[in-house]
Design a protein around this motif. Structure first.
Motif, PDB file in Angstrom:
ATOM      1  N   LYS A   7       0.838  -1.204   0.000  1.00  0.00           N
ATOM      2  CA  LYS A   7       0.000   0.000   0.000  1.00  0.00           C
ATOM      3  C   LYS A   7       0.875   1.258   0.000  1.00  0.00           C
ATOM      4  O   LYS A   7       0.656   2.184  -0.776  1.00  0.00           O
ATOM      5  N   ASP A   8       1.896   1.278   0.879  1.00  0.00           N
ATOM      6  CA  ASP A   8       2.774   2.455   0.967  1.00  0.00           C
ATOM      7  C   ASP A   8       3.563   2.663  -0.321  1.00  0.00           C
ATOM      8  O   ASP A   8       3.855   3.784  -0.709  1.00  0.00           O
TER       9      ASP A   8
ATOM     10  N   ILE B  97       0.297   3.014  -3.375  1.00  0.00           N
ATOM     11  CA  ILE B  97      -0.806   3.996  -3.242  1.00  0.00           C
ATOM     12  C   ILE B  97      -0.334   5.230  -2.473  1.00  0.00           C
ATOM     13  O   ILE B  97      -0.970   6.272  -2.523  1.00  0.00           O
TER      14      ILE B  97
ATOM     15  N   PRO C 151      -0.529   6.573   0.586  1.00  0.00           N
ATOM     16  CA  PRO C 151      -1.642   7.381   1.129  1.00  0.00           C
ATOM     17  C   PRO C 151      -1.170   8.606   1.913  1.00  0.00           C
ATOM     18  O   PRO C 151      -1.915   9.582   2.005  1.00  0.00           O
TER      19      PRO C 151
ATOM     20  N   ILE D  25      -1.712  12.017   0.279  1.00  0.00           N
ATOM     21  CA  ILE D  25      -3.045  12.626   0.081  1.00  0.00           C
ATOM     22  C   ILE D  25      -3.182  13.869   0.938  1.00  0.00           C
ATOM     23  O   ILE D  25      -3.663  14.913   0.490  1.00  0.00           O
TER      24      ILE D  25
ATOM     25  N   TRP E  35      -1.512  14.011  -5.616  1.00  0.00           N
ATOM     26  CA  TRP E  35      -1.748  12.573  -5.436  1.00  0.00           C
ATOM     27  C   TRP E  35      -2.687  12.038  -6.519  1.00  0.00           C
ATOM     28  O   TRP E  35      -2.421  10.999  -7.128  1.00  0.00           O
TER      29      TRP E  35
END
Ligand code: HEM
Length: 240
Positions: free
Chosen positions: A60-61, A64, A66, A69, A76
């Motif tokens: 995920k890191d 994506i 996050p 964001i 992003w």
């Protein structure tokens, strides 16, 4: 030989680019491996107990990101759109190596070409808009103050690659088979244009497209973009 000297040099530069890219990446990886390990433990926080969850967080890191964001939402959104569109376009480029017969057998050759035109065209537009956004963003503070020439060189190279790719996609008069013959000739170490391409002005756009790709690939291992690989290792260390 039906290639003009410029197109021939560009085609030969493809081999140079591939060699420099791999040599540069090996050099970079050796430096990373030789760098002494940090004594301070850079763990994830909060650290998931389960190894599977940690691995999922690592993905995920890396893919994506996050955290970005909250820092800059628009950056992003454009980054996600840009990378997804790039992935689709690069998958589409495999048609230059081999036709996607597994798709054309199901939907037919005409529909596959239509899919390529609509899909490639849409992704090409997303890519160019994302790049224009990235470029303009660097002309305003605070990004202007922290931008270095390298940021602009990379963006301009990408604008060239994608702008010229879009030019072929929207204004080109050449079929995929012709482009494939050109690409195959490079793969077989005998660079040449098929007849239709040699007779078309589109060959100039193609050669400039490939020249920009050559320069981009040569520069890649020594540029900040090497983070694509570095990020994954950094997140791996954090997940230990
Ligand atoms: C040596 C490597 C490459 C060759 C020979 C090549 C060749 C081509 C050709 C022939 C087209 C036109 C497709 C058509 O209209 O049917 C095209 C389009 C395009 N290329 Fe490349 N390309 C290469 C690498 C790249 C790379 C690395 C990128 C991105 C960073 C890229 C981005 C694009 C884009 C955005 C388009 C327009 C959208 C599309 O048709 O998919 N190309 N390329």
């Amino acid at each position: 030989m039906n290639m003009d000297p410029f197109s021939l040099i560009v085609a030969i530069l493809v081999y140079v680019a591939v060699i420099v890219f791999f040599a540069g990446m090996i050099y970079k990886i050796v430096i990373w491996v030789k760098t002494p390990k940090l004594q301070v433990h850079l763990g994830m926080f909060p650290k998931p107990k389960n190894g599977f969850v940690r691995f999922f967080k690592l993905l995920k890191d890396s893919f994506i990101f996050p955290q970005a964001i909250e820092v800059d939402r628009w950056m992003w959104i454009f980054a996600i759109l840009f990378h997804l569109a790039l992935l689709v376009v690069l998958i589409g480029h495999f048609r230059l190596v081999r036709e996607f017969t597994f798709v054309s057998n199901v939907i037919g050759q005409e529909k596959l070409s239509l899919l390529g035109a609509v899909g490639g065209g849409t992704m090409g537009i997303i890519l160019i808009f994302a790049l224009i956004y990235y470029l303009f963003r660097r002309f305003a503070s605070p990004y202007k103050d922290i931008s270095v020439p390298e940021d602009f060189i990379l963006l301009i190279l990408l604008v060239a690659i994608i702008g010229l790719g879009d030019h072929m996609r929207f204004l080109g008069d050449i079929h995929t088979e012709e482009y494939r013959a050109y690409f195959q000739s490079i793969l077989h170490l005998k660079p040449a244009f098929p007849e239709t391409l040699a007779a078309s002005q589109t060959r100039w756009v193609l050669s400039w497209h490939v020249l920009s790709v050559d320069l981009f690939i040569i520069y890649f291992p020594f540029s900040k973009l090497v983070h694509v690989i570095g990020t994954f290792f950094a997140n791996l260390v954090r997940s230990e």
